[in-house]
Design a protein around this motif. Structure first.
Motif, mmCIF file in Angstrom:
data_model
loop_
_atom_site.group_PDB
_atom_site.id
_atom_site.type_symbol
_atom_site.label_atom_id
_atom_site.label_comp_id
_atom_site.label_asym_id
_atom_site.label_seq_id
_atom_site.Cartn_x
_atom_site.Cartn_y
_atom_site.Cartn_z
ATOM 1 N N LYS A 1 0.831 -1.192 0.000
ATOM 2 C CA LYS A 1 0.000 0.000 0.000
ATOM 3 C C LYS A 1 0.866 1.243 0.000
ATOM 4 O O LYS A 1 1.987 1.242 0.479
ATOM 5 C CB LYS A 1 -0.947 -0.063 1.188
ATOM 6 N N LYS A 2 0.341 2.318 -0.551
ATOM 7 C CA LYS A 2 1.073 3.568 -0.609
ATOM 8 C C LYS A 2 1.051 4.234 0.760
ATOM 9 O O LYS A 2 0.008 4.350 1.390
ATOM 10 C CB LYS A 2 0.453 4.487 -1.649
ATOM 11 N N GLN A 3 2.202 4.667 1.208
ATOM 12 C CA GLN A 3 2.313 5.367 2.481
ATOM 13 C C GLN A 3 1.874 6.809 2.299
ATOM 14 O O GLN A 3 2.379 7.504 1.418
ATOM 15 C CB GLN A 3 3.770 5.320 2.969
ATOM 16 N N LEU A 4 0.914 7.268 3.086
ATOM 17 C CA LEU A 4 0.396 8.620 2.937
ATOM 18 C C LEU A 4 1.291 9.675 3.566
ATOM 19 O O LEU A 4 1.393 10.786 3.082
ATOM 20 C CB LEU A 4 -1.011 8.710 3.518
ATOM 21 N N VAL B 1 -5.467 5.790 9.937
ATOM 22 C CA VAL B 1 -5.192 5.484 8.527
ATOM 23 C C VAL B 1 -3.953 6.241 8.045
ATOM 24 O O VAL B 1 -3.098 5.681 7.363
ATOM 25 C CB VAL B 1 -6.427 5.802 7.654
ATOM 26 N N LEU B 2 -3.845 7.513 8.413
ATOM 27 C CA LEU B 2 -2.704 8.317 7.971
ATOM 28 C C LEU B 2 -1.375 7.830 8.550
ATOM 29 O O LEU B 2 -0.332 8.005 7.933
ATOM 30 C CB LEU B 2 -2.912 9.787 8.346
ATOM 31 N N THR B 3 -1.420 7.234 9.727
ATOM 32 C CA THR B 3 -0.180 6.798 10.377
ATOM 33 C C THR B 3 0.074 5.299 10.228
ATOM 34 O O THR B 3 1.049 4.785 10.768
ATOM 35 C CB THR B 3 -0.175 7.173 11.871
ATOM 36 N N ALA B 4 -0.781 4.612 9.514
ATOM 37 C CA ALA B 4 -0.596 3.170 9.307
ATOM 38 C C ALA B 4 0.565 2.929 8.341
ATOM 39 O O ALA B 4 0.778 3.690 7.402
ATOM 40 C CB ALA B 4 -1.869 2.553 8.751
ATOM 41 N N SER B 5 1.298 1.885 8.592
ATOM 42 C CA SER B 5 2.411 1.523 7.718
ATOM 43 C C SER B 5 2.640 0.024 7.805
ATOM 44 O O SER B 5 2.432 -0.587 8.850
ATOM 45 C CB SER B 5 3.681 2.266 8.144
ATOM 46 N N GLU B 6 3.068 -0.538 6.691
ATOM 47 C CA GLU B 6 3.430 -1.954 6.693
ATOM 48 C C GLU B 6 4.737 -2.177 7.445
ATOM 49 O O GLU B 6 5.041 -3.292 7.845
ATOM 50 C CB GLU B 6 3.545 -2.451 5.252
ATOM 51 N N ILE B 7 5.503 -1.115 7.619
ATOM 52 C CA ILE B 7 6.765 -1.186 8.357
ATOM 53 C C ILE B 7 6.492 -0.755 9.789
ATOM 54 O O ILE B 7 6.155 0.402 10.050
ATOM 55 C CB ILE B 7 7.825 -0.276 7.703
ATOM 56 N N GLN B 8 6.605 -1.674 10.725
ATOM 57 C CA GLN B 8 6.236 -1.423 12.118
ATOM 58 C C GLN B 8 6.977 -0.225 12.719
ATOM 59 O O GLN B 8 6.381 0.600 13.402
ATOM 60 C CB GLN B 8 6.481 -2.681 12.964
#
Length: 107
Positions: free
Chosen positions: A2-5, A44-51
């Protein structure tokens, strides 16, 4: 992937998060759902696949502003009895939620 916002390494990332909280603060006395939607947006804005990136972004959320928002909602809507743990849960779960208006419940 997913694209990081937001970029956790960008020095002004916090300003986007603060701006969201300040706008919510201005409208929170009209509807308690403003708090729920704001927490979901922050999540949602702070979600990332990288913990590590997600943790860094979430640390940039101004807890003082968010706690002030919770107080304003509680003052405007006395039946509203929730706090920081409610916000934390919404922030943590937002990226996995079905974010439709009928899915967020008013207290």
């Amino acid at each position: 992937s997913k694209k990081q916002l937001l970029d956790h390494t960008a020095p002004r990332t916090w300003s986007v998060l603060d701006a969201l909280l300040r706008v919510a603060e201005e409208t929170s006395e009209l509807d308690p759902d403003v708090l729920a939607w704001t927490c979901c947006a922050l999540g949602v804005l702070t979600a990332s696949e990288i913990q590590d990136a997600q943790e860094a972004l979430r640390l940039r959320i101004d807890v003082g502003l968010l706690e002030g928002l919770v107080r304003r909602v509680a003052d405007a809507f006395p039946r509203f009895q929730t706090g920081w743990s409610y916000c934390q849960r919404l922030i943590a779960d937002a990226q996995h939620s079905d974010l439709r208006a009928g899915r967020l419940l008013r207290p």
